[in-house]
Structures are given as C-alpha cells and as structure tokens.
Design a protein around this motif. Structure first.
Motif, short mmCIF file in Angstrom:
data_model
loop_
_atom_site.label_atom_id
_atom_site.label_comp_id
_atom_site.label_asym_id
_atom_site.label_seq_id
_atom_site.Cartn_x
_atom_site.Cartn_y
_atom_site.Cartn_z
N THR A 18 0.82 -1.22 0.00
CA THR A 18 0.00 0.00 0.00
C THR A 18 0.85 1.26 0.00
O THR A 18 0.45 2.29 -0.57
CB THR A 18 -0.94 0.00 1.22
N LEU A 19 2.01 1.21 0.65
CA LEU A 19 2.85 2.41 0.77
C LEU A 19 3.28 2.97 -0.58
O LEU A 19 3.42 4.19 -0.74
CB LEU A 19 4.09 2.10 1.61
N THR A 20 3.51 2.10 -1.54
CA THR A 20 4.04 2.55 -2.84
C THR A 20 3.15 3.63 -3.44
O THR A 20 3.64 4.69 -3.87
CB THR A 20 4.15 1.36 -3.81
N LEU A 22 0.83 5.50 -1.86
CA LEU A 22 0.72 6.67 -0.99
C LEU A 22 1.92 7.60 -1.16
O LEU A 22 1.78 8.83 -1.19
CB LEU A 22 0.60 6.23 0.46
N VAL A 23 3.11 7.01 -1.27
CA VAL A 23 4.32 7.82 -1.45
C VAL A 23 4.34 8.45 -2.84
O VAL A 23 4.62 9.65 -2.99
CB VAL A 23 5.57 6.95 -1.22
N ALA A 24 4.01 7.67 -3.85
CA ALA A 24 4.02 8.19 -5.22
C ALA A 24 3.01 9.31 -5.42
O ALA A 24 3.26 10.26 -6.18
CB ALA A 24 3.74 7.05 -6.21
N ASP A 25 1.88 9.22 -4.72
CA ASP A 25 0.84 10.24 -4.86
C ASP A 25 1.06 11.45 -3.96
O ASP A 25 0.21 12.35 -3.92
CB ASP A 25 -0.53 9.64 -4.55
N LEU A 26 2.17 11.48 -3.25
CA LEU A 26 2.53 12.61 -2.37
C LEU A 26 1.42 12.92 -1.37
O LEU A 26 1.07 14.08 -1.13
CB LEU A 26 2.85 13.86 -3.21
N VAL A 27 0.87 11.87 -0.79
CA VAL A 27 -0.28 12.03 0.10
C VAL A 27 0.10 12.75 1.39
O VAL A 27 -0.61 13.65 1.85
CB VAL A 27 -0.92 10.66 0.41
N ALA A 28 1.21 12.37 1.99
CA ALA A 28 1.59 12.98 3.28
C ALA A 28 1.84 14.47 3.15
O ALA A 28 1.32 15.27 3.93
CB ALA A 28 2.83 12.28 3.83
N SER A 29 2.63 14.86 2.16
CA SER A 29 2.87 16.28 1.96
C SER A 29 1.60 17.00 1.53
O SER A 29 1.40 18.18 1.85
CB SER A 29 3.99 16.50 0.93
N GLY A 30 0.72 16.29 0.83
CA GLY A 30 -0.55 16.89 0.43
C GLY A 30 -1.43 17.21 1.62
O GLY A 30 -2.07 18.26 1.68
N VAL A 31 -1.49 16.28 2.61
CA VAL A 31 -2.26 16.55 3.82
C VAL A 31 -1.67 17.77 4.54
O VAL A 31 -2.41 18.66 4.99
CB VAL A 31 -2.26 15.33 4.76
N THR A 32 -0.35 17.80 4.65
CA THR A 32 0.31 18.92 5.34
C THR A 32 0.04 20.24 4.63
O THR A 32 -0.12 21.28 5.28
CB THR A 32 1.82 18.66 5.43
N ILE A 233 6.57 13.98 5.47
CA ILE A 233 7.48 13.53 4.43
C ILE A 233 6.90 12.36 3.65
O ILE A 233 6.39 11.41 4.24
CB ILE A 233 8.85 13.13 5.04
N ASP A 234 6.98 12.43 2.34
CA ASP A 234 6.51 11.34 1.49
C ASP A 234 7.58 10.25 1.42
O ASP A 234 8.41 10.20 0.50
CB ASP A 234 6.18 11.87 0.09
N SER A 235 7.55 9.41 2.43
CA SER A 235 8.59 8.39 2.58
C SER A 235 7.97 7.11 3.15
O SER A 235 7.03 7.18 3.94
CB SER A 235 9.68 8.89 3.53
N PRO A 236 8.49 5.95 2.79
CA PRO A 236 7.99 4.70 3.37
C PRO A 236 8.21 4.60 4.87
O PRO A 236 7.60 3.75 5.53
CB PRO A 236 8.79 3.62 2.64
N GLU A 237 9.07 5.47 5.41
CA GLU A 237 9.32 5.47 6.86
C GLU A 237 8.35 6.38 7.61
O GLU A 237 8.37 6.43 8.84
CB GLU A 237 10.75 5.91 7.16
N ASN A 238 7.51 7.12 6.91
CA ASN A 238 6.56 8.02 7.55
C ASN A 238 5.60 7.19 8.42
O ASN A 238 4.86 6.34 7.91
CB ASN A 238 5.78 8.77 6.47
N PRO A 239 5.59 7.40 9.75
CA PRO A 239 4.76 6.54 10.62
C PRO A 239 3.27 6.67 10.35
O PRO A 239 2.53 5.69 10.53
CB PRO A 239 5.12 7.01 12.03
#
Length: 538
Positions: A18-20, A22-32, A233-239
């Motif tokens: 699933t992470l692939t 989410l990271v490719a779509d820049l979801v984390a930075s998009g929420v921020t 951060i758009d990273s697989p390590e993003n908790p």
C-alpha cells in the motif's frame, strides 16, 4: 523518534504493497499542505474547510499563557475542581490528557440523572463551591452540553455564586453558544473553525479543560511538534503512512481493529482513537471498526479472520513484544505524537477506503429522532416480556419468541454473519453501574464475534456514525435503566431522565430503520445483579 510503529507477517506485506501508491501520490505532503482534492471531488468542499488541524500546534501555542493565567486566578480563589461538559471530540481528548498526567478532571458526557447529580454535588476533589465548569461545544448547539450548562447555572445561582465567575466556554467563533456566553459575561475561548471536532485534540477543545485541570500543555505541544516533520514527508518510513496502510490496506481487508493497551503509559487512548477512527471512516457501507480490548479478551484467544490486532506499548517493551506477536501492529510514542500520527493516519485511511473522513452524515439521524420523541412524548413501547427485573424489547418480534433472556440473546447472535459484530450500548448511570463494562467480555465469548461497548449517549458522537453508515453487519444490545432519580433541566420541558430515555429509544428506532437488529434490556431492579444475569444466560 517520538513515535514508532512495527509491523510483521501479513500486515507487513499489506503495508509494503500500500505504501508505494501513498508515497508516489505525495499524500503525506498533500495533507500537510491542506490539499482538499486528496479525497476526491465529492469530499473536496468539506475537506477544504476541515484541514486546519495540521497547523494546530502553532495555532494553539498563543493560548497557553491565557490558560495558565486563568488556572492561576481560579486556584487563587480556591476553585480547584474542573468539570468538563462536552461530547465526543470535545471530551475524549482532554480526558486522555488528564488521566495520563494524573490530574483530576470530572468529565460529564452523559445525561443519566445520577451522573449529572454526582457532577453537581462534587467529589473528593471538592464540591460545587470549588468548581469551575468548562462548557465545550463546537456547534454551540449540542443538546447534552447545553443541558449540563443550564443545570450548573442554576446550581451556582442557588449557592449565591455568579455563574460568570465559574463557567468557561469553548466553542467555534460565531456559534450560538459564543453569542449567549459573551452576553452572560462568561470567559470564552474560540477554536479554529477549520478543525472538525474529532480532530480537535490539540486545539482549544482539548487544551483548555486539560490545562485548567493541571496538564503540562507546553510538554504536550512539544511532543506533537517533534512529530510534525516525520508525518509530512513522502517516505515509506513516515509513521502515519505506515499506520494508515496497516489499518486500511489489504484485500480482503481486516475491517475490525483491536486496540489493546498493553503496557503503555498513556491512559484511555483507545477510547479517543475509537471515536476518531469510527466516525471518520464508518460511512458509505465501509469503515474500520475499532474494538477496545483487554490483553486477555476472548477475541485474542480465538481470533476472527477479520480482526487486526494493534497493541499500544511503551518503547522499552516494544522489542520484547515484537517477537511474540507476529502479524500484529505495535505502536509506541508520546501522547502528543500519538495525537498527531493518528489524526494523519485516519485522514489517509479515509483516502484508501474512498470515503470523506471529515463528515458524519448519519449522526444527525439519532439526534432528530431524540428531538421528535421529546417533542411528542409517545407512550412507552410495551415490553415483549419482563423477567427477573428486566423488561425486554426487540426490533423484530421473532427475537423474543423464546420468552427468556438467554433465548433472546441467542436469537440476536444468530443474526450475526461471518463478518458481524455486537455493539453493546449502555444508557445508564455508569458511576452506579460501572460493572456493566464487563459485559463486553461475556458477550464476545458467548457470541463468538468481536464486541464493542459504549456508554450512551457518549458513543452517539463517535461509533454511532459507524453503526448506521458502516457495513450493515452489526447487531445491537441496548441496556437502559428505570430509576426514581431524576434532575430537571432549567428552561426545558423535559428532564435528564426523559432526555436519556429519548436518546436510547431514538437511536434504537434509527438502527431498526436501517435494518439493524436491536434488543433493549431495561433494568427495573434498583440493584440489579447484571453480570450474574448474563452469566446465567450463557
């Protein structure tokens, strides 16, 4: 790191897959960046005005000196007992903060007359003469909160205390409550209107009551602040991405999430997570159902295939537990970090599920049904039968065909499918009937399916959304009580006793209209042996 998450076994495979995206779509930075398009065009209008929580730490900092100054003023006058009247997101977060910090905070998120009386009378921390009431309502129209405010205003007046000296209001700017509170001379804190109630932990709704109770708010916001970069951060390590993927990813998805406090220093966090997750995702026939468990609950012994286990642990315990709990999610972190990561993860889970995580389309139905019952006051529905100090009412006559409580429960469990759950809803004085919470374990063992437990009407502002809008797989067991104790509500044509009865009956009618089976057991014995009754019925 201020927050750590470990996954293994099948859930690790789900996360990796699933992470692939989410990271490719820049979801984390998009929420921020508060991008409202992340949840699709149908959710865009709502999301565009509901993402202020990502800036809550910086927005809330200026509140802290004001809260501290007010607390010092109150303490100097001998006002050391804090009562919070609020529902859902307005009460659960400050309750977690206070319990974790070990400071007293009396939460009134109930309409049972006995609980209202206890809040008015005081406790070991001091009586009404030493009490400040925090009235917390985002809309400014919450019926339960308004009723509590009216009761306290009258009680303060009876003691010769000016309510303006003892009532603090937290609400959105421009709400009816703000207008009336300022006219009455109350101290008013307004919160960011772009933050929904269940995402409001780090806003005035969480911080004002917790701070007045004595929680170290600077430490809490520092903990939250330390996590903000990690979740952006758009990273697989993003908790937050890992957590969202773990709870919402996979096919077939495990849509029941067991929340197990297993050594964590944070008190009552599963209750806060429950309302955040259930109300945000339980809609459009899908969702994630949080199931709050003990480390020894039946569901952990014989695990249903649709149950994903998440353990809240302390970091020192994590590596020890990791080897023993294959296929589980292990989470540790400070309280401030937990608030931030869970809010991000829940919003992202909504994207994975394809739902709007910021609305609550089915919550209003129960409120409307309650109002209708209070306005028209129909004659009470006669019970299907009464036995051993219990009246039995059912949504479907076939459920009561046996004429015994054991038979009724067996009939209710028979409506459970392979992906079903039981929701226990206790509309009672939980100070007097605290042992009812133990029913969850008995029901889970007897039914063989995950069981949730909610105190009414508190759960209506959290899991109530999932019950009507989520998958149609639940069966519902209401517990109500008949008591001679009652309290009037000044300025209202109904009492607290009539209000809680209408809330239970209204919710039952809405559930039945949605095709959900409902059994209501009304306790008529003033001192019922409730657990013994259920143990005998097994």
């Amino acid at each position: 790191m201020s927050f750590d998450i470990r996954v293994s076994g099948h859930v690790k495979a789900v996360v990796d897959e699933t992470l692939t995206g989410l990271v490719a779509d820049l979801v984390a930075s998009g929420v921020t960046a508060q991008d409202p398009t992340l949840w699709g065009p149908d959710a865009e209008a709502e999301a565009s005005r509901r993402l202020g929580w990502v800036q809550a730490v910086s927005v809330s900092r200026p509140l802290l000196p004001e809260i501290t100054a007010l607390r010092e003023q109150l303490v100097a006058r001998g006002v050391t007992r804090v009562v919070l009247a609020g529902m859902g997101g307005s009460s659960l977060a400050p309750e977690v903060m206070a319990r974790t910090a070990g400071v007293p905070l009396t939460v009134l998120d109930a309409t049972a007359p006995g609980q209202v009386l206890a809040a008015l009378d005081g406790d070991d921390e001091g009586g009404l003469a030493q009490t400040v009431l925090v009235v917390s309502s985002k809309s400014g129209t919450t019926l339960e909160t308004d009723s509590a405010r009216r009761a306290f205003e009258a009680a303060f007046g009876d003691l010769g205390i000016d309510p303006a000296e003892r009532i603090v209001v937290v609400t959105d700017p421009g709400s009816p409550l703000e207008e009336s509170a300022r006219a009455a001379g109350y101290r008013v804190f307004t919160a960011d209107p772009t933050v929904g109630g269940r995402y409001s932990a780090l806003t005035a709704f969480g911080l004002v009551p917790a701070g007045l109770a004595g929680v170290d708010l600077d430490e809490l916001l520092d903990e939250a602040d330390a996590t903000l970069l990690e979740v952006a951060i758009d990273s697989p390590e993003n908790p937050a991405l890992v957590l969202a993927a773990a709870i919402a990813g996979g096919a077939p998805r495990r849509d029941k999430l067991a929340l197990v406090a297993d050594g964590t220093h944070i008190d009552s966090l599963p209750d806060w997570i429950e309302q955040l997750l259930a109300e945000s995702t339980g809609k459009a026939g899908t969702g994630i159902l949080p199931v709050v468990l003990l480390p020894v609950s039946p569901e952990l012994e014989a695990r249903p295939a649709d149950l994903q286990v998440l353990r809240l642990v302390d970091e020192a315990d994590e590596f020890h537990l990791f080897d023993r709990h294959e296929g589980e999610i292990l989470v540790s972190g400070s309280l401030g970090a937990q608030f931030v990561v869970w809010e991000y993860a829940t919003a992202i889970a909504g994207r994975i599920l394809g739902v709007n995580p910021f609305d609550q389309p089915d919550v209003e139905a129960a409120k409307s049904a309650t109002r209708a019952l209070l306005e028209h006051r129909p004659e009470p529905q006669p019970p299907a039968f009464a036995i051993e100090g219990v009246e039995v009412r059912v949504s479907d006559p076939e459920l009561a065909a046996s004429g015994t409580i054991a038979g009724v429960l067996d009939a209710l469990w028979s409506r459970l499918g392979p992906d079903g759950y039981v929701a226990i809803q206790a509309y009672v004085d939980r100070l007097n009937l605290a042992e009812l919470a133990g029913l969850r374990e008995l029901v889970a063992a007897d039914s063989g399916r995950p069981a949730t437990f909610g105190w009414g009407p508190r759960f209506l502002h959290s899991t109530g959304q999932f019950h009507k809008g989520g998958p149609a797989t639940g069966v519902f067991l209401q517990i109500t009580e008949r008591t001679d104790v009652d309290v009037g509500i000044p300025g209202r044509p109904f009492t607290f006793g009539e209000l809680v009865a209408a809330q239970a009956a209204g919710d039952a009618s809405v559930l039945a209209a949605h095709g959900r089976p409902v059994v209501t057991l009304t306790l008529t014995d003033p001192q019922p042996e409730v657990l013994s009754l259920f143990e005998a019925a097994q």
